[in-house]
Write a protein that holds these residues in place. Sequence first.
Motif, PDB file in Angstrom:
ATOM      1  N   LEU A 178       0.825  -1.208   0.000  1.00  0.00           N
ATOM      2  CA  LEU A 178       0.000   0.000   0.000  1.00  0.00           C
ATOM      3  C   LEU A 178       0.855   1.252   0.000  1.00  0.00           C
ATOM      4  CD1 LEU A 178      -2.728  -1.134   2.559  1.00  0.00           C
ATOM      5  CD2 LEU A 178      -2.756  -1.296   0.058  1.00  0.00           C
ATOM      6  N   GLN A 179       2.141   1.066  -0.324  1.00  0.00           N
ATOM      7  CA  GLN A 179       3.069   2.179  -0.381  1.00  0.00           C
ATOM      8  C   GLN A 179       4.092   1.890  -1.466  1.00  0.00           C
ATOM      9  OE1 GLN A 179       2.927   0.028   2.337  1.00  0.00           O
ATOM     10  NE2 GLN A 179       4.663  -1.117   1.505  1.00  0.00           N
ATOM     11  N   ASP A 180       4.908   2.864  -1.803  1.00  0.00           N
ATOM     12  CA  ASP A 180       5.890   2.674  -2.867  1.00  0.00           C
ATOM     13  C   ASP A 180       6.865   1.556  -2.547  1.00  0.00           C
ATOM     14  OD1 ASP A 180       4.783   4.699  -4.334  1.00  0.00           O
ATOM     15  OD2 ASP A 180       6.195   6.234  -3.659  1.00  0.00           O
ATOM     16  N   PHE A 181       7.361   1.523  -1.319  1.00  0.00           N
ATOM     17  CA  PHE A 181       8.299   0.497  -0.900  1.00  0.00           C
ATOM     18  C   PHE A 181       8.303   0.418   0.618  1.00  0.00           C
ATOM     19  CE2 PHE A 181      10.595   4.417  -2.051  1.00  0.00           C
ATOM     20  CZ  PHE A 181      11.064   4.818  -0.803  1.00  0.00           C
ATOM     21  N   CYS A 182       8.927  -0.639   1.133  1.00  0.00           N
ATOM     22  CA  CYS A 182       8.961  -0.887   2.574  1.00  0.00           C
ATOM     23  C   CYS A 182      10.322  -1.481   2.897  1.00  0.00           C
ATOM     24  CB  CYS A 182       7.835  -1.841   2.964  1.00  0.00           C
ATOM     25  SG  CYS A 182       7.815  -2.363   4.690  1.00  0.00           S
ATOM     26  N   VAL A 183      11.323  -0.632   3.047  1.00  0.00           N
ATOM     27  CA  VAL A 183      12.687  -1.098   3.302  1.00  0.00           C
ATOM     28  C   VAL A 183      12.748  -1.742   4.682  1.00  0.00           C
ATOM     29  CG1 VAL A 183      15.101  -0.446   3.543  1.00  0.00           C
ATOM     30  CG2 VAL A 183      13.661   0.684   1.820  1.00  0.00           C
ATOM     31  N   ALA A 184      13.017  -3.048   4.714  1.00  0.00           N
ATOM     32  CA  ALA A 184      13.006  -3.787   5.977  1.00  0.00           C
ATOM     33  C   ALA A 184      14.186  -3.389   6.852  1.00  0.00           C
ATOM     34  CB  ALA A 184      13.066  -5.283   5.690  1.00  0.00           C
ATOM     35  N   ILE A 185      13.935  -3.283   8.143  1.00  0.00           N
ATOM     36  CA  ILE A 185      14.992  -3.025   9.116  1.00  0.00           C
ATOM     37  C   ILE A 185      14.800  -3.958  10.305  1.00  0.00           C
ATOM     38  CG2 ILE A 185      15.411  -0.617   8.483  1.00  0.00           C
ATOM     39  CD1 ILE A 185      13.629   0.238  10.760  1.00  0.00           C
ATOM     40  N   ASP A 186      15.899  -4.312  10.947  1.00  0.00           N
ATOM     41  CA  ASP A 186      15.842  -5.222  12.096  1.00  0.00           C
ATOM     42  C   ASP A 186      15.449  -4.504  13.374  1.00  0.00           C
ATOM     43  OD1 ASP A 186      16.662  -7.405  10.544  1.00  0.00           O
ATOM     44  OD2 ASP A 186      18.768  -6.897  10.816  1.00  0.00           O
ATOM     45  N   GLU A 187      15.850  -3.258  13.507  1.00  0.00           N
ATOM     46  CA  GLU A 187      15.603  -2.494  14.727  1.00  0.00           C
ATOM     47  C   GLU A 187      14.293  -1.703  14.596  1.00  0.00           C
ATOM     48  OE1 GLU A 187      15.087  -1.056  17.995  1.00  0.00           O
ATOM     49  OE2 GLU A 187      16.970  -2.181  17.863  1.00  0.00           O
ATOM     50  N   PRO A 188      13.273  -2.045  15.387  1.00  0.00           N
ATOM     51  CA  PRO A 188      11.976  -1.371  15.253  1.00  0.00           C
ATOM     52  C   PRO A 188      11.927   0.045  15.793  1.00  0.00           C
ATOM     53  CG  PRO A 188      11.916  -2.941  17.060  1.00  0.00           C
ATOM     54  CD  PRO A 188      13.241  -3.131  16.378  1.00  0.00           C
ATOM     55  N   LYS A 189      12.996   0.491  16.466  1.00  0.00           N
ATOM     56  CA  LYS A 189      12.984   1.842  17.025  1.00  0.00           C
ATOM     57  C   LYS A 189      12.801   2.873  15.918  1.00  0.00           C
ATOM     58  CE  LYS A 189      15.695   5.026  19.868  1.00  0.00           C
ATOM     59  NZ  LYS A 189      16.980   5.237  20.591  1.00  0.00           N
ATOM     60  N   ASN A 190      11.850   3.749  16.116  1.00  0.00           N
ATOM     61  CA  ASN A 190      11.540   4.817  15.165  1.00  0.00           C
ATOM     62  C   ASN A 190      11.124   4.276  13.783  1.00  0.00           C
ATOM     63  OD1 ASN A 190      12.260   6.771  17.095  1.00  0.00           O
ATOM     64  ND2 ASN A 190      14.421   6.656  16.469  1.00  0.00           N
TER      65      ASN A 190
ATOM     66  N   ASN B  62       2.311  -3.701   6.599  1.00  0.00           N
ATOM     67  CA  ASN B  62       2.194  -5.025   5.979  1.00  0.00           C
ATOM     68  C   ASN B  62       2.938  -6.106   6.763  1.00  0.00           C
ATOM     69  OD1 ASN B  62       0.652  -3.910   4.011  1.00  0.00           O
ATOM     70  ND2 ASN B  62       1.993  -4.399   2.303  1.00  0.00           N
ATOM     71  N   GLY B  63       2.924  -6.013   8.094  1.00  0.00           N
ATOM     72  CA  GLY B  63       3.524  -7.057   8.908  1.00  0.00           C
ATOM     73  C   GLY B  63       5.014  -6.969   9.089  1.00  0.00           C
ATOM     74  N   LYS B  64       5.659  -5.899   8.628  1.00  0.00           N
ATOM     75  CA  LYS B  64       7.099  -5.731   8.773  1.00  0.00           C
ATOM     76  C   LYS B  64       7.422  -4.347   9.319  1.00  0.00           C
ATOM     77  CE  LYS B  64       8.637  -9.598   6.837  1.00  0.00           C
ATOM     78  NZ  LYS B  64       9.512 -10.566   7.545  1.00  0.00           N
ATOM     79  N   PHE B  65       8.540  -4.281  10.050  1.00  0.00           N
ATOM     80  CA  PHE B  65       9.045  -2.976  10.437  1.00  0.00           C
ATOM     81  C   PHE B  65       9.789  -2.385   9.258  1.00  0.00           C
ATOM     82  CE2 PHE B  65       8.568  -4.650  14.792  1.00  0.00           C
ATOM     83  CZ  PHE B  65       7.846  -3.605  15.335  1.00  0.00           C
ATOM     84  N   CYS B  66       9.445  -1.188   8.901  1.00  0.00           N
ATOM     85  CA  CYS B  66      10.019  -0.550   7.726  1.00  0.00           C
ATOM     86  C   CYS B  66      10.655   0.785   8.085  1.00  0.00           C
ATOM     87  CB  CYS B  66       8.947  -0.300   6.663  1.00  0.00           C
ATOM     88  SG  CYS B  66       8.016  -1.763   6.196  1.00  0.00           S
ATOM     89  N   LYS B  67      11.708   1.054   7.371  1.00  0.00           N
ATOM     90  CA  LYS B  67      12.361   2.348   7.520  1.00  0.00           C
ATOM     91  C   LYS B  67      11.426   3.462   7.055  1.00  0.00           C
ATOM     92  CE  LYS B  67      16.657   2.729   6.177  1.00  0.00           C
ATOM     93  NZ  LYS B  67      17.872   2.859   5.335  1.00  0.00           N
ATOM     94  N   ASP B  68      11.516   4.602   7.688  1.00  0.00           N
ATOM     95  CA  ASP B  68      10.771   5.768   7.229  1.00  0.00           C
ATOM     96  C   ASP B  68      11.135   6.003   5.759  1.00  0.00           C
ATOM     97  OD1 ASP B  68       9.829   8.313   6.596  1.00  0.00           O
ATOM     98  OD2 ASP B  68      10.277   9.127   8.577  1.00  0.00           O
ATOM     99  N   PRO B  69      10.148   5.995   4.840  1.00  0.00           N
ATOM    100  CA  PRO B  69      10.449   6.169   3.411  1.00  0.00           C
ATOM    101  C   PRO B  69      11.306   7.401   3.105  1.00  0.00           C
ATOM    102  CG  PRO B  69       8.150   5.571   3.716  1.00  0.00           C
ATOM    103  CD  PRO B  69       8.705   5.838   5.087  1.00  0.00           C
ATOM    104  N   LYS B  70      11.179   8.430   3.941  1.00  0.00           N
ATOM    105  CA  LYS B  70      11.953   9.643   3.704  1.00  0.00           C
ATOM    106  C   LYS B  70      13.449   9.425   3.952  1.00  0.00           C
ATOM    107  CE  LYS B  70       8.090  12.687   4.907  1.00  0.00           C
ATOM    108  NZ  LYS B  70       7.593  13.724   5.852  1.00  0.00           N
ATOM    109  N   LEU B  71      13.781   8.335   4.662  1.00  0.00           N
ATOM    110  CA  LEU B  71      15.180   8.048   4.977  1.00  0.00           C
ATOM    111  C   LEU B  71      15.783   7.004   4.039  1.00  0.00           C
ATOM    112  CD1 LEU B  71      14.943   7.867   8.889  1.00  0.00           C
ATOM    113  CD2 LEU B  71      15.547   9.831   7.446  1.00  0.00           C
ATOM    114  N   ALA B  72      14.995   6.533   3.087  1.00  0.00           N
ATOM    115  CA  ALA B  72      15.501   5.518   2.152  1.00  0.00           C
ATOM    116  C   ALA B  72      16.619   6.088   1.292  1.00  0.00           C
ATOM    117  CB  ALA B  72      14.357   5.024   1.267  1.00  0.00           C
TER     118      ALA B  72
END
Length: 216
Positions: free
Chosen positions: A26-38, A43-53
Amino acid sequence: MKSFVQAFVLLALASSFASAFDPSPLQDFCVAIDEPKNAVFVNGKFCKDPKLAKAGDFYFSVKMTGDTNNPVGSNVSAVNVDKIPGLNTLGISAARIDFAPYGQNPPHTHPRATEILVVLEGTLFVGFVTSNPNNTLISKVLNKGDVFVFPIGLVHFQFNIGKTNALAFAGLSSQNPGVITIADAVFGSNPPINPDFLAKAFMLDVKVVKDLQAKF
C-alpha cells in the motif's frame, strides 16, 4: 439474532480470505529493518521511514565470479531480501549462478517461488520433475541467451555440460524463496534420519546409506 450470526460468519470468512495471501503493498516500498525503534509498521514488517531511504537499500553487486571450487562445482550468489532490504514486500529476488566445467546446481526446490533462468555464458543441461504420480522429467539444453522456467516447488537442476565456465542469472517470484537441496535434506539432516528407514525408502543397502550420510 439470526442476522447478527450471519453477519458475524460473513465477517469471519472475509477475514480468513484476507489473511490467506500477502496483501499488495500500500506504499511505494517498505525497506526492511531489524531495529523497530523509530520504524513504521507496514504489511507485517518494520520498515524504515520512506523519507530516509537511500540507494544502498535497493542495491547489491554480484559482478564478482562465485567460488566454484567445491564438490558440486557451482556457486549460487543469492540476492534476496537479506541482501537488498528494499525487496521487502515486492515479491521478487534474484541469484547469480556460476558453474565450473561440468559443475552442477544439484536437484533442489524453492518452496516459495517460481524460477526463471537466463544463460549468459556456456551451455547448461537443465530440467525439472513433475509431481507424483507421473514424475515426468522435462529438460532442455540451454545456450547463451536461452531462458527456462522452473515451476514453484518442483525439483529441478542445472548442469554445465561444456568444457568452459558457465554463468546464469535467475529471477524468483519471492523476496525470500528458500531452497531445499534434496541430497542435503535427506542425507545431511540434523539429527540424521534413521538409515534403516532411508535404506527401505531408496531401496539401498544400509551401508550405502550410512556412507552417504557420512559425506554430508
